[in-house]
Design a protein around this motif. Sequence first.
Motif, PDB file in Angstrom:
ATOM      1  N   VAL A  31      12.781   8.334   8.839  1.00 33.94           N
ATOM      2  CA  VAL A  31      11.518   7.612   9.053  1.00 33.94           C
ATOM      3  C   VAL A  31      11.515   6.211   8.442  1.00 33.94           C
ATOM      4  O   VAL A  31      11.002   5.345   8.960  1.00 33.94           O
ATOM      5  CB  VAL A  31      10.264   8.530   8.675  1.00 33.94           C
ATOM      6  N   LEU A  32      12.048   6.536   7.099  1.00 27.39           N
ATOM      7  CA  LEU A  32      11.926   5.392   6.284  1.00 27.39           C
ATOM      8  C   LEU A  32      12.989   4.274   6.950  1.00 27.39           C
ATOM      9  O   LEU A  32      12.559   3.005   7.026  1.00 27.39           O
ATOM     10  CB  LEU A  32      12.458   5.371   4.715  1.00 27.39           C
ATOM     11  N   ILE A  33      14.127   4.655   7.493  1.00 29.89           N
ATOM     12  CA  ILE A  33      14.887   3.793   7.978  1.00 29.89           C
ATOM     13  C   ILE A  33      14.380   3.225   9.482  1.00 29.89           C
ATOM     14  O   ILE A  33      14.524   1.940   9.664  1.00 29.89           O
ATOM     15  CB  ILE A  33      16.225   4.427   8.293  1.00 29.89           C
ATOM     16  N   ASP A  34      13.835   4.087  10.077  1.00 30.94           N
ATOM     17  CA  ASP A  34      13.335   3.663  11.534  1.00 30.94           C
ATOM     18  C   ASP A  34      11.989   2.566  11.233  1.00 30.94           C
ATOM     19  O   ASP A  34      11.791   1.814  12.015  1.00 30.94           O
ATOM     20  CB  ASP A  34      12.817   4.629  12.402  1.00 30.94           C
TER      21      ASP A  34
ATOM     22  N   MET B 117       0.859  -1.032  -0.093  1.00 27.24           N
ATOM     23  CA  MET B 117       0.152  -0.045  -0.047  1.00 27.24           C
ATOM     24  C   MET B 117       1.058   1.266   0.053  1.00 27.24           C
ATOM     25  O   MET B 117       1.756   1.395   0.817  1.00 27.24           O
ATOM     26  CB  MET B 117      -0.993  -0.056   1.131  1.00 27.24           C
ATOM     27  N   LYS B 118       0.439   2.212  -0.748  1.00 30.11           N
ATOM     28  CA  LYS B 118       1.152   3.568  -0.854  1.00 30.11           C
ATOM     29  C   LYS B 118       0.422   4.284  -0.033  1.00 30.11           C
ATOM     30  O   LYS B 118      -0.420   4.502   0.369  1.00 30.11           O
ATOM     31  CB  LYS B 118       1.294   3.843  -2.336  1.00 30.11           C
ATOM     32  N   THR B 119       1.670   5.303   0.834  1.00 29.57           N
ATOM     33  CA  THR B 119       1.110   6.466   1.509  1.00 29.57           C
ATOM     34  C   THR B 119       1.892   7.541   1.144  1.00 29.57           C
ATOM     35  O   THR B 119       3.079   7.332   0.862  1.00 29.57           O
ATOM     36  CB  THR B 119       1.350   6.012   2.949  1.00 29.57           C
ATOM     37  N   ALA B 120       1.033   8.961   0.861  1.00 30.42           N
ATOM     38  CA  ALA B 120       1.692   9.792   0.182  1.00 30.42           C
ATOM     39  C   ALA B 120       1.747  10.873   1.296  1.00 30.42           C
ATOM     40  O   ALA B 120       0.421  11.311   1.921  1.00 30.42           O
ATOM     41  CB  ALA B 120       0.826  10.283  -1.013  1.00 30.42           C
TER      42      ALA B 120
ATOM     43  N   LEU C 287       5.941   6.392   0.390  1.00 26.54           N
ATOM     44  CA  LEU C 287       6.302   5.175   0.886  1.00 26.54           C
ATOM     45  C   LEU C 287       5.402   4.048   0.695  1.00 26.54           C
ATOM     46  O   LEU C 287       4.045   4.272   0.955  1.00 26.54           O
ATOM     47  CB  LEU C 287       6.812   5.190   2.275  1.00 26.54           C
ATOM     48  N   GLU C 288       6.007   2.826   0.445  1.00 28.31           N
ATOM     49  CA  GLU C 288       5.178   1.710   0.244  1.00 28.31           C
ATOM     50  C   GLU C 288       5.321   0.857   1.268  1.00 28.31           C
ATOM     51  O   GLU C 288       6.524   0.295   1.610  1.00 28.31           O
ATOM     52  CB  GLU C 288       5.219   1.094  -1.155  1.00 28.31           C
ATOM     53  N   THR C 289       4.381   0.193   1.836  1.00 31.52           N
ATOM     54  CA  THR C 289       4.487  -0.666   2.822  1.00 31.52           C
ATOM     55  C   THR C 289       4.717  -2.106   2.383  1.00 31.52           C
ATOM     56  O   THR C 289       4.164  -2.573   1.232  1.00 31.52           O
ATOM     57  CB  THR C 289       3.469  -0.570   3.791  1.00 31.52           C
ATOM     58  N   ALA C 290       5.475  -3.018   2.770  1.00 30.83           N
ATOM     59  CA  ALA C 290       5.772  -4.488   2.331  1.00 30.83           C
ATOM     60  C   ALA C 290       4.676  -5.125   2.598  1.00 30.83           C
ATOM     61  O   ALA C 290       3.565  -4.887   3.467  1.00 30.83           O
ATOM     62  CB  ALA C 290       6.869  -4.710   3.224  1.00 30.83           C
ATOM     63  N   GLN C 291       4.591  -6.326   1.782  1.00 29.29           N
ATOM     64  CA  GLN C 291       3.322  -7.383   2.030  1.00 29.29           C
ATOM     65  C   GLN C 291       3.103  -7.745   3.485  1.00 29.29           C
ATOM     66  O   GLN C 291       4.124  -8.188   4.059  1.00 29.29           O
ATOM     67  CB  GLN C 291       3.417  -8.287   0.962  1.00 29.29           C
TER      68      GLN C 291
ATOM     69  N   ILE D 211       8.827  -2.673   7.655  1.00 25.54           N
ATOM     70  CA  ILE D 211       7.447  -2.165   7.217  1.00 25.54           C
ATOM     71  C   ILE D 211       7.608  -1.541   5.719  1.00 25.54           C
ATOM     72  O   ILE D 211       6.774  -1.720   4.965  1.00 25.54           O
ATOM     73  CB  ILE D 211       6.889  -0.952   8.162  1.00 25.54           C
ATOM     74  N   VAL D 212       8.500  -0.780   5.500  1.00 29.44           N
ATOM     75  CA  VAL D 212       8.637  -0.126   4.297  1.00 29.44           C
ATOM     76  C   VAL D 212       9.538  -0.979   3.357  1.00 29.44           C
ATOM     77  O   VAL D 212      10.598  -1.598   3.416  1.00 29.44           O
ATOM     78  CB  VAL D 212       9.430   1.148   4.584  1.00 29.44           C
TER      79      VAL D 212
END
Length: 157
Positions: free
Chosen positions: A61-64, A1-4, A84-88, A68-69
Amino acid sequence: MKTALSLTSIIDGVYALTALHAATRSAGSDNPTGVASRPAILCRANEKSLRRVARDIFGCVLIDLIPIVSGSNISDADGDILELETAQGYEPADSGLFRQALETAVTAGIFRVAWLAAGEGELARRHDLDYSRAIEAARETVGGVPKPFRRNAAYYA
């Protein structure tokens, strides 16, 4: 899922919180909170620098949020939208709450950097705590993610 996330929206929020700080600081006395004046980066004249700081904080944030990302558009230096896109398997139960947690983390990170640069360590620590709480909230929206294993200092003594 993408979050903008919109950099413009985040930075507008930073300006609003900065104005609130200035208004409460000047209410009733010369300096009721005992804090320094607004850091220079938190004004519209420095918006380009502020955007750069926001993008860097988004990288943190991406690293933390690993694992999930699964992807992002952070290398698109000219865009206003950070994605960012969340992993399955890590889709947030409430996408609005997830996005709000991310925006809060970026905003808190911006204030942390600004107040550190202004020599206000205590305010920077408060915003660092806000950042950590927002990251934890984002993790919780996907059902919680175990924190990386770290041995305490006593283990190495």
